[in-house]
Scaffold this active site. Sequence first.
Site, PDB file in Angstrom:
ATOM      1  N   GLU A 141       0.866  -1.196   0.000  1.00  0.00           N
ATOM      2  CA  GLU A 141       0.000   0.000   0.000  1.00  0.00           C
ATOM      3  C   GLU A 141       0.889   1.228   0.000  1.00  0.00           C
ATOM      4  O   GLU A 141       2.057   1.147   0.370  1.00  0.00           O
ATOM      5  CB  GLU A 141      -0.851   0.043   1.290  1.00  0.00           C
ATOM      6  CG  GLU A 141      -1.805  -1.093   1.416  1.00  0.00           C
ATOM      7  CD  GLU A 141      -2.347  -1.208   2.852  1.00  0.00           C
ATOM      8  OE1 GLU A 141      -2.353  -0.208   3.600  1.00  0.00           O
ATOM      9  OE2 GLU A 141      -2.742  -2.317   3.214  1.00  0.00           O
ATOM     10  N   LYS A 143       2.309   4.501   1.639  1.00  0.00           N
ATOM     11  CA  LYS A 143       2.429   4.979   3.015  1.00  0.00           C
ATOM     12  C   LYS A 143       2.059   6.458   2.994  1.00  0.00           C
ATOM     13  O   LYS A 143       2.844   7.302   2.573  1.00  0.00           O
ATOM     14  CB  LYS A 143       3.838   4.776   3.553  1.00  0.00           C
ATOM     15  CG  LYS A 143       3.966   5.141   5.017  1.00  0.00           C
ATOM     16  CD  LYS A 143       5.249   4.573   5.597  1.00  0.00           C
ATOM     17  CE  LYS A 143       5.297   4.707   7.096  1.00  0.00           C
ATOM     18  NZ  LYS A 143       5.409   6.059   7.592  1.00  0.00           N
ATOM     19  N   ASP A 145       1.520  10.166   3.915  1.00  0.00           N
ATOM     20  CA  ASP A 145       2.260  11.048   4.815  1.00  0.00           C
ATOM     21  C   ASP A 145       1.266  11.951   5.545  1.00  0.00           C
ATOM     22  O   ASP A 145       1.089  13.111   5.203  1.00  0.00           O
ATOM     23  CB  ASP A 145       3.265  11.875   4.004  1.00  0.00           C
ATOM     24  CG  ASP A 145       4.327  12.478   4.893  1.00  0.00           C
ATOM     25  OD1 ASP A 145       4.336  12.173   6.094  1.00  0.00           O
ATOM     26  OD2 ASP A 145       5.149  13.260   4.383  1.00  0.00           O
ATOM     27  N   TYR A 272      -7.138   1.734   6.516  1.00  0.00           N
ATOM     28  CA  TYR A 272      -6.305   0.616   6.073  1.00  0.00           C
ATOM     29  C   TYR A 272      -6.214  -0.554   7.048  1.00  0.00           C
ATOM     30  O   TYR A 272      -5.542  -1.523   6.788  1.00  0.00           O
ATOM     31  CB  TYR A 272      -4.894   1.077   5.706  1.00  0.00           C
ATOM     32  CG  TYR A 272      -4.194   1.972   6.712  1.00  0.00           C
ATOM     33  CD1 TYR A 272      -3.855   1.522   7.978  1.00  0.00           C
ATOM     34  CD2 TYR A 272      -3.867   3.282   6.366  1.00  0.00           C
ATOM     35  CE1 TYR A 272      -3.211   2.345   8.874  1.00  0.00           C
ATOM     36  CE2 TYR A 272      -3.214   4.109   7.267  1.00  0.00           C
ATOM     37  CZ  TYR A 272      -2.883   3.641   8.516  1.00  0.00           C
ATOM     38  OH  TYR A 272      -2.260   4.455   9.402  1.00  0.00           O
ATOM     39  N   LYS A 361      10.959   3.016   2.622  1.00  0.00           N
ATOM     40  CA  LYS A 361      11.044   4.469   2.488  1.00  0.00           C
ATOM     41  C   LYS A 361      11.558   4.864   1.112  1.00  0.00           C
ATOM     42  O   LYS A 361      12.603   4.372   0.688  1.00  0.00           O
ATOM     43  CB  LYS A 361      12.005   5.029   3.555  1.00  0.00           C
ATOM     44  CG  LYS A 361      11.433   4.999   4.957  1.00  0.00           C
ATOM     45  CD  LYS A 361      10.385   6.083   5.099  1.00  0.00           C
ATOM     46  CE  LYS A 361       9.779   6.136   6.456  1.00  0.00           C
ATOM     47  NZ  LYS A 361      10.180   7.203   7.306  1.00  0.00           N
ATOM     48  N   CYS A 455      25.569  40.863  17.655  1.00  0.00           N
ATOM     49  CA  CYS A 455      24.266  40.202  17.770  1.00  0.00           C
ATOM     50  C   CYS A 455      23.239  40.999  16.957  1.00  0.00           C
ATOM     51  O   CYS A 455      23.146  42.221  17.111  1.00  0.00           O
ATOM     52  CB  CYS A 455      23.833  40.135  19.237  1.00  0.00           C
ATOM     53  SG  CYS A 455      22.112  39.636  19.430  1.00  0.00           S
ATOM     54  N   CYS A 458      20.717  42.816  19.621  1.00  0.00           N
ATOM     55  CA  CYS A 458      21.099  43.842  20.610  1.00  0.00           C
ATOM     56  C   CYS A 458      22.440  44.503  20.297  1.00  0.00           C
ATOM     57  O   CYS A 458      22.898  45.343  21.063  1.00  0.00           O
ATOM     58  CB  CYS A 458      21.118  43.230  22.013  1.00  0.00           C
ATOM     59  SG  CYS A 458      22.402  41.994  22.206  1.00  0.00           S
ATOM     60  N   CYS A 471      25.714  35.197  21.891  1.00  0.00           N
ATOM     61  CA  CYS A 471      25.454  36.539  22.391  1.00  0.00           C
ATOM     62  C   CYS A 471      25.392  36.393  23.907  1.00  0.00           C
ATOM     63  O   CYS A 471      24.576  35.623  24.422  1.00  0.00           O
ATOM     64  CB  CYS A 471      24.115  37.077  21.866  1.00  0.00           C
ATOM     65  SG  CYS A 471      23.631  38.588  22.720  1.00  0.00           S
ATOM     66  N   CYS A 476      19.583  40.677  26.221  1.00  0.00           N
ATOM     67  CA  CYS A 476      19.316  40.659  24.771  1.00  0.00           C
ATOM     68  C   CYS A 476      17.841  40.313  24.536  1.00  0.00           C
ATOM     69  O   CYS A 476      17.359  39.284  25.014  1.00  0.00           O
ATOM     70  CB  CYS A 476      20.209  39.631  24.090  1.00  0.00           C
ATOM     71  SG  CYS A 476      19.719  39.326  22.382  1.00  0.00           S
TER      72      CYS A 476
HETATM   73  S1  IVH Z   1      -0.245   0.124   8.692  1.00  0.00           S
HETATM   74  C1  IVH Z   1       1.322  -1.593  12.720  1.00  0.00           C
HETATM   75  N1  IVH Z   1      -0.632   1.298   6.418  1.00  0.00           N
HETATM   76  O1  IVH Z   1       2.653   4.849   9.071  1.00  0.00           O
HETATM   77  C2  IVH Z   1       1.297  -0.345  11.985  1.00  0.00           C
HETATM   78  N2  IVH Z   1       0.349   2.563   8.157  1.00  0.00           N
HETATM   79  O2  IVH Z   1       5.051   4.024  10.742  1.00  0.00           O
HETATM   80  C3  IVH Z   1       0.068  -0.292  11.184  1.00  0.00           C
HETATM   81  N3  IVH Z   1       0.807   4.891   7.572  1.00  0.00           N
HETATM   82  O3  IVH Z   1       1.365   5.129  12.311  1.00  0.00           O
HETATM   83  C4  IVH Z   1       0.142   0.772  10.233  1.00  0.00           C
HETATM   84  N4  IVH Z   1       0.056   4.785   5.498  1.00  0.00           N
HETATM   85  O4  IVH Z   1       0.310   6.569  10.507  1.00  0.00           O
HETATM   86  C5  IVH Z   1      -0.168   1.438   7.666  1.00  0.00           C
HETATM   87  N5  IVH Z   1      -1.061   2.209   4.335  1.00  0.00           N
HETATM   88  C6  IVH Z   1      -0.619   2.342   5.571  1.00  0.00           C
HETATM   89  C7  IVH Z   1      -0.089   3.556   6.044  1.00  0.00           C
HETATM   90  C8  IVH Z   1       0.383   3.632   7.356  1.00  0.00           C
HETATM   91  C9  IVH Z   1       0.595   5.574   6.427  1.00  0.00           C
HETATM   92  C10 IVH Z   1       1.424   5.453   8.792  1.00  0.00           C
HETATM   93  C11 IVH Z   1       0.596   5.270  10.023  1.00  0.00           C
HETATM   94  C12 IVH Z   1       1.474   4.591  11.024  1.00  0.00           C
HETATM   95  C13 IVH Z   1       2.825   4.823  10.451  1.00  0.00           C
HETATM   96  C14 IVH Z   1       3.727   3.681  10.833  1.00  0.00           C
END
Ligand code: IVH
Length: 729
Positions: A141, A143, A145, A272, A361, A455, A458, A471, A476
């Site tokens: 899936e 991840k 942000d 998820y 990552k 500085c 000041c 400083c 200050c």
């Molecule tokens: S599964 C056991 N699926 O990543 C952990 N996490 O580092 C279950 N996150 O706290 C998380 N997309 O906030 C999962 N498709 C995804 C995700 C996801 C983002 C984040 C989530 C979690 C962090 C883990």
Amino acid sequence: MNGDVILFSCPTLSSIVTFADMQHKGRSQIRERIEELSFQLEAWARAYHVSDEPVVSDQDYDACLRELIQLETEHPDLRLPDSPSSRVGAAPRENVEKHRHLIPMLSLANAFSLEDVESWANRNLRFLKSPEDLFVPLVVEEKMDGLALSLTYTLLDTTKPEKGYSLRLATTRGDGTIGEIVTPNAKTLREIPLKLAASASGTLKAALGEIPSDLEIRGEIYMDHKGFEKLNELLAGKGQKLAANPRNAAAGSLRLLDSKLVAERPLRFFAYQIAGLRIAQSETLKLLSSWGFAVNPNWTILKSFTELEDRIHHYASLRQQSGAAALSYDIDGLVLKVDDPEKVALLGSIANSPRWAIAYKLPAIEAQSFVESIEVQVGRTGQITPVAWLRPTSVGGVVVSRATLHNEEQIRLKDIRIGDTVWIRRAGEVIPEVIKVETSLRPGNSVPYAMPELCPACRTKLVREKSALLCVNRLCPAKTVERIRHFASRHAMDIRGLGEQLVERFWELGWIKTLPDIYRLRDHETELKVLEGLGEKSVTKLLEAIENSKKQTPEKFLFGLGIDLIGETTAEDLVNQERVNGDLETLFALSEEELVELDNVGPGIAQSLAKAARDAHFRSELDELRELGLENCIKSPRDVGPRKTTEGGRLSGFTFVITGTLDRSRDEIKKDLKALGATFTDSISKNTNYLIAGEAAGSKLVKAQKLGVTIWGQTELDRILAGASPSEL
Ligand code: IVH
């Protein structure tokens, strides 16, 4: 209003309702209408987010919602418990309540290369005692942000499960065990169902043979790029501070106290996970979607390493793309999850992370920019930090216009000059930084950057102390403001509402010039209430927050005093030592020689503490604070005996320092390592055994290298958390 004035009308649902109609309608008809509207609005929300097929226009949806709200306002007793009207927000929360998750919210270990993923997969095979050439199918899936959210749904009636589940609670992840309750805020998101589809209990019964009374459904709150831009335009229009990136914007929005404001924020949600249930991940995603959740459609099942490799390459190239081809939201990697629920159960978790999942990552995003100017900032201890102002540049969808240059040495090493074309990097939540200069594009007349002599706040001559520029002017203004801001900050006295801007204003007005002045602010109550932009309510709240801070612990107070080298961990460690036992007077009465005898106290900390204790101004400030009612912050004997250490843990007897940006917050990592027996200090000394250095590690890394301290990166950390001992690394 005359008899035929048209009230809020829902054009799609039956015809126009008139005031006269309403007068004549009996309660039962109104009840019916409320039910009809509620049902329809939820169905539309589901069609929109689940099938991605809007049935009605936004205007029509809003018109119906307005009609429903109007009816509910006039007949509050007829409002349904899960009314879609909660989508517009409820009365502001007074304070933030906490909730213990039924099942802890774990975080993920990281992989940075295919090899990392391969060793994770092989470790799992060994753990499962499976043949080595097997590939355990994985769900991959994106991840997201954003920030994790846990939603608790409860059966409306346990004796009649067919009545379905309704949303009872929404909480943030917090420290993984206890999160903050944000239910009214979460309810404003149309992508979060208030009730689960009626089929939920039936499908669960079929899959599990039983119907759980509570479900914890997890997912990610995020803001897409369009929403983020819209929000920043809105904030700019109001003259408010802009959000730095979509994740901060999402986190800040979700934690607003007023859910009516949250309703205006373009927050989104992808589900998820259903915590604790033995259901294949691929099935979970399908179930969630059929129950009315928005599920990120970009998931697939991988059946071989070749497929995994292809998937990773696909995302690596996606990163380089812009426009329609690119994703419309930020991801910081991929999540790989073992699909088979039996294997998931066998694998379980280690410390804070499951073995059955790993985050892959994606590399940090880099871009080219231009240094327009270099400015220096004055910290609370007087330390001068250089910052580069950049030509605003989009780095992976986020506009960056500032980057930290850390210190004079970094500028010299990288030879960063005004007018340089530079490569900048944004990785996770780190403040963007300059990686290197494109010297071929440097103008001929460029000169190396020289730090200022005076500085900037000041004009006092700056003093060089080891690698830092300081400083030393006690008065200050920049230092004082920073010191007060630090004292009031969340990890110190946690005086909500006393942020940077107010501190600066109060300093200029002459109301807060020292720490004790914070507690005399109430003498200015009348003037405060007429101060532009504040308002009576926020003044009362601020004064209350100041009053409440008198109950803070000595460790928070000690950290808040901002003594050089006394970070959060050291403060906590010092206050809890047997000899100190929660009494700062005892601590400040110790000589430098006595201080080094304490656990984890090196000469640097001892010197810094002793210097503060000898300082007449500091002592009189402490006396004043005591007189102003902060005696419990200065002395609160511990009820329990001395701090317990974990005997026999893999890391017991070892002292650690942690620095830089790692995959999780430093607090979380510390918690995990402390559970294995590790001890932490804030600064490097010859007693330090290991430095855990993340990205953008600065002076601590340099010092550790000089002293020959063993340095661990994310990989070593991951291996330790996965069960290795230091000697096996
Ligand atoms: S599964 C056991 N699926 O990543 C952990 N996490 O580092 C279950 N996150 O706290 C998380 N997309 O906030 C999962 N498709 C995804 C995700 C996801 C983002 C984040 C989530 C979690 C962090 C883990």
